[in-house]
Design a protein around this motif. Structure first.
Motif, PDB file in Angstrom:
ATOM      1  N   GLU A 204       0.822  -1.220   0.000  1.00 22.68           N
ATOM      2  CA  GLU A 204       0.000   0.000   0.000  1.00 22.68           C
ATOM      3  C   GLU A 204       0.851   1.262   0.000  1.00 22.68           C
ATOM      4  O   GLU A 204       0.481   2.258  -0.620  1.00 22.68           O
ATOM      5  CB  GLU A 204      -0.914   0.013   1.222  1.00 22.68           C
ATOM      6  CG  GLU A 204      -1.904  -1.119   1.266  1.00 22.68           C
ATOM      7  CD  GLU A 204      -2.556  -1.239   2.634  1.00 22.68           C
ATOM      8  OE1 GLU A 204      -1.917  -0.878   3.646  1.00 22.68           O
ATOM      9  OE2 GLU A 204      -3.705  -1.696   2.678  1.00 22.68           O
ATOM     10  N   THR A 205       1.969   1.238   0.714  1.00 20.67           N
ATOM     11  CA  THR A 205       2.777   2.450   0.840  1.00 20.67           C
ATOM     12  C   THR A 205       3.970   2.493  -0.110  1.00 20.67           C
ATOM     13  O   THR A 205       4.522   3.567  -0.339  1.00 20.67           O
ATOM     14  CB  THR A 205       3.305   2.601   2.286  1.00 20.67           C
ATOM     15  OG1 THR A 205       4.045   1.437   2.623  1.00 20.67           O
ATOM     16  CG2 THR A 205       2.181   2.818   3.261  1.00 20.67           C
ATOM     17  N   ARG A 206       4.361   1.371  -0.654  1.00 21.15           N
ATOM     18  CA  ARG A 206       5.571   1.299  -1.481  1.00 21.15           C
ATOM     19  C   ARG A 206       5.558   2.303  -2.641  1.00 21.15           C
ATOM     20  O   ARG A 206       6.556   2.984  -2.902  1.00 21.15           O
ATOM     21  CB  ARG A 206       5.746  -0.123  -2.016  1.00 21.15           C
ATOM     22  CG  ARG A 206       7.084  -0.355  -2.706  1.00 21.15           C
ATOM     23  CD  ARG A 206       7.281  -1.806  -3.088  1.00 21.15           C
ATOM     24  NE  ARG A 206       7.349  -2.613  -1.864  1.00 21.15           N
ATOM     25  CZ  ARG A 206       6.684  -3.745  -1.678  1.00 21.15           C
ATOM     26  NH1 ARG A 206       5.925  -4.230  -2.640  1.00 21.15           N
ATOM     27  NH2 ARG A 206       6.810  -4.416  -0.561  1.00 21.15           N
ATOM     28  N   VAL A 207       4.442   2.422  -3.318  1.00 21.88           N
ATOM     29  CA  VAL A 207       4.361   3.327  -4.470  1.00 21.88           C
ATOM     30  C   VAL A 207       4.460   4.784  -4.019  1.00 21.88           C
ATOM     31  O   VAL A 207       5.140   5.595  -4.646  1.00 21.88           O
ATOM     32  CB  VAL A 207       3.046   3.080  -5.259  1.00 21.88           C
ATOM     33  CG1 VAL A 207       2.899   4.048  -6.399  1.00 21.88           C
ATOM     34  CG2 VAL A 207       3.012   1.651  -5.784  1.00 21.88           C
ATOM     35  N   LEU A 208       3.800   5.103  -2.905  1.00 19.31           N
ATOM     36  CA  LEU A 208       3.857   6.461  -2.367  1.00 19.31           C
ATOM     37  C   LEU A 208       5.279   6.805  -1.923  1.00 19.31           C
ATOM     38  O   LEU A 208       5.778   7.896  -2.206  1.00 19.31           O
ATOM     39  CB  LEU A 208       2.871   6.601  -1.203  1.00 19.31           C
ATOM     40  CG  LEU A 208       2.869   7.914  -0.428  1.00 19.31           C
ATOM     41  CD1 LEU A 208       2.623   9.098  -1.353  1.00 19.31           C
ATOM     42  CD2 LEU A 208       1.810   7.868   0.666  1.00 19.31           C
ATOM     43  N   VAL A 209       5.944   5.885  -1.261  1.00 16.27           N
ATOM     44  CA  VAL A 209       7.327   6.112  -0.823  1.00 16.27           C
ATOM     45  C   VAL A 209       8.247   6.278  -2.033  1.00 16.27           C
ATOM     46  O   VAL A 209       9.112   7.163  -2.049  1.00 16.27           O
ATOM     47  CB  VAL A 209       7.812   4.962   0.095  1.00 16.27           C
ATOM     48  CG1 VAL A 209       9.301   5.072   0.367  1.00 16.27           C
ATOM     49  CG2 VAL A 209       7.032   4.959   1.405  1.00 16.27           C
TER      50      VAL A 209
END
Length: 197
Positions: free
Chosen positions: A106-111
């Motif tokens: 869930e957060t990998r793309v945002l990071v």
């Protein structure tokens, strides 16, 4: 709880809107008396503030997160570690904090999007602050090894001196358009006419 606005924003990659949407949802759920603390996407919320470089809001959010969440959700702590590095202006530490955690799907793309944006911000900072800089310092600021940093800036037109290990910064030309306001032109014409007569 309906997180549709947030999931839609993440899907559309409108990362600059995440913090505002999270803030609005948090207020909405609190006003409706819906308990949300255990299910709240704190890591994404923190990263949303970090993405738009709103470290004060990220700090405030961090302080409001319950201790149990901080103890049981290491991704929240990892997201805040990025915020801490930004707060202390530990430029290389930001990259280390990004790489130092195995982010969830869930957060990998945002990071990753933040990492790319942060590298561009650091490049712009170097561009405005230096006329020459060492490859080592450039790598430090950009969070890359020296070869990758040299290649990155050379693609932007910088010149490397292999003997000294120094880079010559190529300033980018800034082209600005000025719009001519007819009322200002009229006042200027009248002023010049008045001076001549």
């Amino acid at each position: 709880m309906d997180f549709t606005p947030l999931t839609d924003t993440l899907s559309s990659k409108s990362y600059d809107k995440i913090s505002d949407i999270c803030d609005e949802l948090m207020l909405k759920f609190a006003a409706e008396g819906i308990p949300f603390q255990d299910e709240w996407p704190y890591a994404i919320h923190l990263l949303g503030h970090i993405y738009v470089n709103d470290i004060n809001s990220a700090r405030f959010l961090w302080k409001s997160i319950p201790s149990a969440v901080k103890e049981n959700q290491p991704e929240v702590v990892a997201a805040w570690r990025i915020g801490q590095k930004l707060w202390t202006r530990d430029y290389a530490g930001v990259h280390e904090a990004i790489r130092g955690f195995d982010w969830s799907q869930e957060t990998r793309v945002l990071v990753a999007a933040f990492s790319e944006l942060y590298t561009k911000r650091m490049f712009q900072l170097l561009l405005s602050a230096y006329s020459t800089i060492s490859i080592q310092d450039t790598a430090h600021f950009l969070g890359m090894n020296e070869d990758d940093a040299a290649n990155y800036v050379m693609q932007q037109g910088w010149i490397v001196d292999p003997a000294s290990g120094m880079l010559t910064v190529k300033k980018q030309l800034i082209v600005t358009e000025q719009k001519l306001d007819s009322s200002k032109l009229q006042r200027l014409t009248e002023y010049v006419f008045h001076l001549e007569h």
